[in-house]
Enzyme design. Structure first.
Site, PDB file in Angstrom:
ATOM      1  N   ASP A 126     -22.708 -19.650 -37.643  1.00 35.81           N
ATOM      2  CA  ASP A 126     -21.381 -19.881 -37.072  1.00 35.81           C
ATOM      3  C   ASP A 126     -20.917 -18.585 -36.430  1.00 35.81           C
ATOM      4  O   ASP A 126     -21.263 -17.495 -36.890  1.00 35.81           O
ATOM      5  CB  ASP A 126     -20.401 -20.313 -38.159  1.00 35.81           C
ATOM      6  CG  ASP A 126     -20.708 -21.703 -38.698  1.00 35.81           C
ATOM      7  OD1 ASP A 126     -21.147 -22.562 -37.919  1.00 35.81           O
ATOM      8  OD2 ASP A 126     -20.478 -21.930 -39.898  1.00 35.81           O
ATOM      9  N   ASP A 146     -20.511 -27.859 -34.398  1.00 35.42           N
ATOM     10  CA  ASP A 146     -19.305 -28.276 -35.122  1.00 35.42           C
ATOM     11  C   ASP A 146     -18.277 -28.859 -34.161  1.00 35.42           C
ATOM     12  O   ASP A 146     -17.632 -29.871 -34.450  1.00 35.42           O
ATOM     13  CB  ASP A 146     -18.696 -27.103 -35.877  1.00 35.42           C
ATOM     14  CG  ASP A 146     -19.621 -26.514 -36.919  1.00 35.42           C
ATOM     15  OD1 ASP A 146     -20.475 -27.244 -37.448  1.00 35.42           O
ATOM     16  OD2 ASP A 146     -19.489 -25.306 -37.203  1.00 35.42           O
TER      17      ASP A 146
END
Length: 170
Positions: A126, A146
């Protein structure tokens, strides 16, 4: 014809195209940020007053829930992602509209992109961090996969409010 109707429907190609694009863009962005840009050495990078690039490795699922450090835990999460992708593909094969197929493709592509990270790195990379320091707001760190998953779910919810055109799971 029996099994094929559960694998391929009138809009499956649209959904698979979206899924492949999301997975490829997600992996390309992560490869570039990690290897070419060397985000690990530069993190955090201020892009805007409310946006930083920061490298984190998520060993759990969304929002960092269910963190797994063991090999068994990592494989279990990978298995859940594979099962979700299979279920979503079945739903995709029955999609009655292009919007449903596109939405499911976004979700499948996001799941595949994050699953690829789990296979390659043992965790999901991330890197996008939204925040407003003056208001004390910090959003979780996320990636393109995401974002695609959230957009796909939002589009399915939108379509479900459209009455007869509502997206329906099999």
């Amino acid at each position: 014809m029996g099994l094929s109707r559960y694998l391929w429907g009138p809009h499956t190609r649209d959904g698979i195209t979206a899924a492949l694009l999301v997975a490829l863009l997600d992996q390309a962005s992560k490869l570039w940020l990690y290897y070419a840009y060397d985000l690990a050495a530069k993190s955090p990078v201020k892009v805007l007053p409310v946006l930083d690039l920061v490298l984190t490795w998520n060993k759990g699922i969304s929002y960092g829930l269910f963190q797994q450090d063991s090999a068994f835990g990592q494989w279990a999460l990978f298995g859940v992602k594979v099962a979700a992708a299979i279920f979503l593909w079945g739903w995709l094969s029955q999609a009655a509209s292009r919007l449903t197929a596109f939405s499911l493709g976004l979700i499948i592509g996001g799941a595949v992109g994050n699953a690829a990270d789990r296979l390659l790195h043992g965790a999901v990379m991330d890197f996008v961090h939204l925040h407003t320091p003056s208001y004390g707001f910090n959003w979780y760190v996320f990636n393109l996969s995401d974002t695609a998953i959230v957009a796909g779910v939002a589009l399915l919810l939108y379509e479900s409010l459209q009455g007869d055109r509502a997206a329906k799971a099999p």
